[in-house]
Design an enzyme around this catalytic site. Structure first.
Site, mmCIF file in Angstrom:
data_model
loop_
_atom_site.group_PDB
_atom_site.id
_atom_site.type_symbol
_atom_site.label_atom_id
_atom_site.label_comp_id
_atom_site.label_asym_id
_atom_site.label_seq_id
_atom_site.Cartn_x
_atom_site.Cartn_y
_atom_site.Cartn_z
ATOM 1 C CD GLU A 244 -2.891 -1.304 2.245
ATOM 2 O OE1 GLU A 244 -3.008 -0.379 3.163
ATOM 3 O OE2 GLU A 244 -3.948 -2.148 2.401
ATOM 4 C CD GLU B 192 -3.567 -5.845 3.682
ATOM 5 O OE1 GLU B 192 -4.395 -5.204 4.267
ATOM 6 O OE2 GLU B 192 -2.390 -5.618 3.995
#
Length: 529
Positions: A383, A467
């Site tokens: 991220e 995720e």
């Protein structure tokens, strides 16, 4: 190199600077996490993400004898992990710095030792600049330390790389690349393969020409490594000078093959399978960051019992003990390097060291971990803010992925990419294509709704749910099972951890003080960036 555990008979103090002369030293055996021993406080700058844990500076020292037989030898220390900003001194001379708290590093003590006398080793772990990590990190020498000794001619630490380009029960090919130091034309490298019973199944000898030796061996009637049958072999590497073994290294490994593509998905030893994965942080819950082999093994056992076949190490390289457990028990692994690149998420996280240290830390992860059959993917980031191209994101992604492929061309590269947070609308999800272009496998964090849309635009792209929310498990898994290009899914998280999210996260009400001054608040249903 001869490798000895160096964990026992240390001392530590919290004193620093001018107060070191008056320091009260306490005995300690490593690994050691000082943070977990202290009460939490709402006043600590680690805040909820770091579990309101204490952080600061802790200094370790160890006095040891350097025997006469070390004269003329190479003497190194291997630190599996020091959180963070480690400073290593020997006999009052600074010999190494290592900012990143999650990668292992080697320190050459050879030119600084008092051979035949007493030596003093001092290690400073400085975790005072907060906030840095976005979850509980621990403070101190929280992983093992090893002493490595060898003659001038030796096998380099992390210098043995084993691959199995052909893995079949009838006959398998094992390729070995060995990095040497100080070897001359008289040196010979002998590599022997042993099965689980210790019986020799193959051997080869080569004259050491230069610092790198390439060898190929064939194993007949091979027992392949898989998640259901994690069969392991041992490679015994022996360096001979004048017909005498002067150095040796033992490397456990597994004979296995895997492949992945958008049409056929993921295959292990030619058998199609989906990755049923979970994301796991490095800590051991109430034990803190301290590494215990049994605790690491237990993590893997819990996942196996729960039906998982894969784990993503979020968001940093794990301990060697964890990967060894994955090898033994049969668990596939995504090994991840960083939580940020040049643009940080906290004021004092890895971004402050990225430009100067990224290559050394990538090298540490790859060289240390590439021998493990459990590792199937390297992740270069999680991220990261540069995922939409800002801050030369495409350039950084290519730089990192290129170095990974240089050190290990046998495994694909991925990264965990989440949605673009830009309410202005100037940047959209499609802007992430510039970073995806550097990857072999696209990692999607909470973006299952984009799988089919992206497949239409990029039919060659392999995807993994790096995720996903537990509450969306059915939606995610339906797509995994129906779409060949979606290799698997990794739920956030499969095991709770201290800080940031889950029941391990503590929050204080307004006015609360110290560990008992406030009541735990409700946990957030959504992670931060």
């Amino acid at each position: 190199m001869n490798k000895q555990n160096f964990d026992l008979n240390w001392e530590y103090t919290e004193a620093g600077g001018m107060m070191m002369a008056f320091a009260q030293w306490q005995p300690v055996n490593l690994p050691h996490d000082l943070s977990i021993t202290k009460a939490r406080s709402a006043d600590y700058r680690t805040a909820g993400g770091g579990g309101y844990a204490w952080s600061g500076v802790v200094t370790y020292r160890k006095r040891f004898q350097a025997p006469e037989d070390w004269r003329g030898q190479s003497v190194l220390l291997e630190f599996e992990g020091v959180y963070m900003n480690a400073e290593v001194s020997i006999n009052h001379e600074l010999v190494a710095l290592h900012p990143y708290g999650y990668t292992s590093f080697l320190v050459d003590l050879t030119p600084h030792l008092k051979v035949g006398g007493e030596n003093e080793l001092v290690v400073v772990a400085n975790n005072s600049a907060q906030p840095n990590s976005r979850w509980y990190s621990g403070t101190g020498i929280y992983r093992h330390v090893w002493l490595r000794t060898a003659p001038a001619a030796h096998i380099r630490p992390w210098g043995v790389f084993v691959t199995t380009p052909e893995a079949a029960a009838a006959a398998s090919t094992v390729r070995v690349t060995t990095e040497l130091a100080g070897a001359t034309g008289r040196a010979v490298l002998r590599s022997r393969l042993l099965d689980a019973s210790g019986a020799e199944v193959a051997r080869v000898e080569s004259t050491a020409q230069g610092e790198r030796v390439e060898q190929t061996l064939t194993v007949k009637d091979a027992r392949l490594w898989s998640v259901d049958a994690p069969n392991l072999y041992s490679l015994v590497s022996e360096l001979l000078v004048g017909g005498k073994v002067v150095d040796s290294e033992r490397t456990p490994f597994g004979i296995r093959s895997f492949s992945m593509d958008a049409e056929n998905g993921f295959r292990l030893n030619g058998v199609a399978m989906k990755l049923k994965g979970g994301c796991v942080h490095h800590d051991n819950g109430v034990l803190g960051a301290t590494v215990y082999a049994r605790a690491e093994e237990r993590k893997v056992e819990i996942h196996k019992t729960s039906g998982y076949n894969a784990i993503r190490c979020a968001h940093n390289p794990p301990s060697p003990a964890f990967l060894e457990a994955c090898d033994r028990l049969g668990m596939l692994v995504i090994d991840e390097a960083f939580d940020c690149w040049r643009e940080g998420k906290n004021p004092y996280d890895y971004h402050v060291a990225f430009d100067d240290w990224w290559q050394r830390d990538i090298d540490s992860m790859l060289l240390r971990d590439r021998k493990h059959p459990s590792v199937i993917l390297w992740s270069i980031g999680n991220e990261v803010h540069e995922r939409d191209g800002r801050g030369k994101g495409a350039e950084i992604a290519m730089m990192l992925a290129g170095r990974v492929r240089e050190l290990d061309p046998t495994r694909p590269v991925t990264a965990a990419i989440c949605g673009v947070w830009d309410q202005s609308g100037r940047r959209t999800w499609q802007d992430t294509d510039v970073v995806f272009a550097a990857l072999d496998v696209g990692g999607y964090n909470y973006q299952w709704a984009n799988y089919r849309l992206d497949h239409a635009s990029h039919p060659e792209r392999m995807m993994i749910g790096t995720e996903s929310f537990p509450m969306e498990a059915l939606d995610n898994w339906n797509l995994v099972e129906s779409e060949s290009y979606v290799l698997g899914d990794f739920v956030w998280t499969s095991l709770d951890y201290l800080g940031e999210a889950g029941i391990g996260r503590t929050q204080f009400e307004a006015g609360g003080k110290n560990g008992g001054g406030g009541k735990p608040g409700e946990r957030s249903r959504r992670r931060g960036p």
